[in-house]
Enzyme design. Structure first.
Site, mmCIF file in Angstrom:
data_model
loop_
_atom_site.group_PDB
_atom_site.id
_atom_site.type_symbol
_atom_site.label_atom_id
_atom_site.label_comp_id
_atom_site.label_asym_id
_atom_site.label_seq_id
_atom_site.Cartn_x
_atom_site.Cartn_y
_atom_site.Cartn_z
ATOM 1 C CB THR A 154 -11.526 -12.446 -17.362
ATOM 2 O OG1 THR A 154 -10.950 -13.575 -18.016
ATOM 3 C CG2 THR A 154 -13.000 -12.695 -17.131
ATOM 4 C CE LYS A 180 -12.563 -15.025 -20.731
ATOM 5 N NZ LYS A 180 -12.011 -15.711 -19.492
ATOM 6 C CB THR A 191 -11.508 -19.031 -17.278
ATOM 7 O OG1 THR A 191 -11.344 -19.710 -16.135
ATOM 8 C CG2 THR A 191 -12.724 -18.222 -17.467
ATOM 9 C CD GLU A 277 -3.995 -15.532 -16.620
ATOM 10 O OE1 GLU A 277 -5.135 -15.100 -16.375
ATOM 11 O OE2 GLU A 277 -3.430 -16.386 -15.912
ATOM 12 C CG ASN A 408 -2.704 -17.078 -12.624
ATOM 13 O OD1 ASN A 408 -3.919 -17.216 -12.709
ATOM 14 N ND2 ASN A 408 -1.934 -16.969 -13.685
ATOM 15 C CB THR A 413 -5.265 -10.756 -2.864
ATOM 16 O OG1 THR A 413 -4.168 -11.137 -3.721
ATOM 17 C CG2 THR A 413 -5.799 -11.978 -2.150
#
Length: 413
Positions: A154, A180, A191, A277, A408, A413
């Site tokens: 992702t 992942k 995740t 991230e 995040n 959005t």
């Protein structure tokens, strides 16, 4: 010295496995989003799953399957929609995925395990998935591991894959894995998704025990942001196609196989932490002198998960006080006068006393790690001693950067 060697091939390195990854259209980005791993024969299956009370339908489905039988033929993973917190319809969607794939492969749906990743609260786009299943089956290949690894990601920046080979009874035995994960990483099983294949013959009880221990020393010892996912799962298959005698109890062969399994899981876990991230470096925390391994791992994971430690490392600030404070709140008893802290080769704190050190050199060490992203030099090593016990443990994490908040803050959005 390890009794194995690293080879290529990922989850298709082991005999009797095929894999595929395709773009079905589940992701708005148009990137690959549907992966499949299939064993030629029924394989012993083991799994470790999220402990969250809010779980994805695939987690409940897999637990139910593995409670009824300890074997499987296939793992299907969709990316784009987590199918978590989607109610009764989400459960029906998961069952339909297994039914459709079972029909396409000509196998019992109860021999299929499922995984999903993506936005929580979104159901799988079943109209798209129905058309994708025949396509992903058609792409199955003995060289399809890389495609599968690319179809499960992702927010990952890189794919994660590894394979190992050893010799048992004069025959090669292989283990491979893909994973992942980049954000929402603080497994408590996590995740994150990881799939492992092996061609050894192992009893179901022993295989599950091996996987549980390997998970504790790998995926359950990493953290990116302190958030455990609704979808975390680690699934391992062992299909016996190496044609070696079955391993049914602990011994030299079982220990070698478990060491390989642990190495595969640790490699994938560190790759997830390294790919956190917004991260610029991997943090490895090594703790020694604890009463036992569990206590040492608890201290290591608390330090690796500290937002203050992570932020200091991002800012190249050798603030050892944050490391000491995190160790002290880990919930593990030790005497303060036995505490020591090292950053790389630089000793900062010993026998409960601060030491003079070259702050510029320590900061340069942290800066060098950030500049070596995705290379071996990207690792910040924190070594902590807490006493004279025999317990040692490790944990891995990453620094906390401005980009983590940006990624995040704008996720849906």
């Amino acid at each position: 010295m390890a009794d194995w060697q690293i080879i290529t091939g990922g989850v298709t390195a082991a005999r009797g496995y095929k894999a595929a990854g395709i773009t079905a259209g589940l992701k708005a980005s148009g990137l690959p989003d549907l992966a499949l791993i299939v064993s030629d024969v029924e394989a012993i299956a083991a799994g470790v799953f999220t402990t969250s009370q809010v779980k994805a339908a695939c987690v409940d489905y897999c637990r139910q399957v593995l409670q009824g039988k300890h074997s499987a033929r296939a793992i299907l993973c969709n990316a784009g929609q987590a199918n978590a917190a989607t109610g009764e319809q989400g459960i029906k969607d998961a069952q339909e995925c297994a039914d459709l794939l079972g029909q396409e492969l000509g196998i019992n749906p109860e021999s299929i395990l499922l995984a999903s990743t993506g936005v929580i609260g979104q159901r799988i786009k079943m109209d798209i998935l129905r058309g994708g299943i025949p396509k992903v089956v058609a792409e199955l290949s003995e060289t399809g591991s890389d495609a599968a690894a690319g179809a499960i990601v992702t927010t990952d920046l890189i794919t994660k894959s590894i394979a190992l080979e050893t010799i048992i009874h004069d025959r090669p035995v292989r283990i491979g894995g893909i994973a992942k994960g980049s954000g929402m990483i603080h497994p408590n099983m996590a995740t994150m998704l990881a799939f492992v294949t092996c061609d050894a013959a192992v009893s179901s009880t022993l295989w599950q025990q091996m996987l549980t221990r390997a998970a504790d020393r790998s995926f359950n010892s990493i953290t990116v942001d302190g958030d455990t996912s609704t979808n975390d799962c680690l699934i391992a298959l062992a299909n016996g196609q190496s044609r070696t005698p079955a391993i049914t109890e602990m011994g030299a062969e079982a220990q070698n196989l478990e060491a390989m399994l642990t190495y595969v899981c640790q490699h994938l876990a560190k790759a997830i932490a390294r790919d956190g991230e917004g991260a610029t470096c991997l943090i490895e925390v090594q703790v020694s002198g604890a009463q036992d391994e569990l206590s040492a791992r608890q201290i290591a994971k608390t330090i690796a998960g500290s937002s203050l430690v992570k932020a200091a490392i991002f800012g190249h600030d050798p603030n050892w006080g944050r490391i000491a404070a995190a160790a002290g709140r880990a919930g593990v008893r030790f005497e303060q006068e036995n505490l020591s802290v090292k950053l790389g080769d630089i000793l900062l704190f010993e026998t409960g006393q601060p030491l003079p050190f070259d702050k510029a050199a320590a900061s340069a060490y942290l800066k060098a790690a950030a500049n070596g992203q995705y290379l071996q030099s990207d690792t910040v090593l924190i070594s902590v001693g807490v006493g004279n016990g025999h317990g040692t443990g490790q944990a891995w994490g990453c620094d906390l950067s401005y980009d983590y908040v940006k990624i995040n803050a704008e996720y849906t959005t």
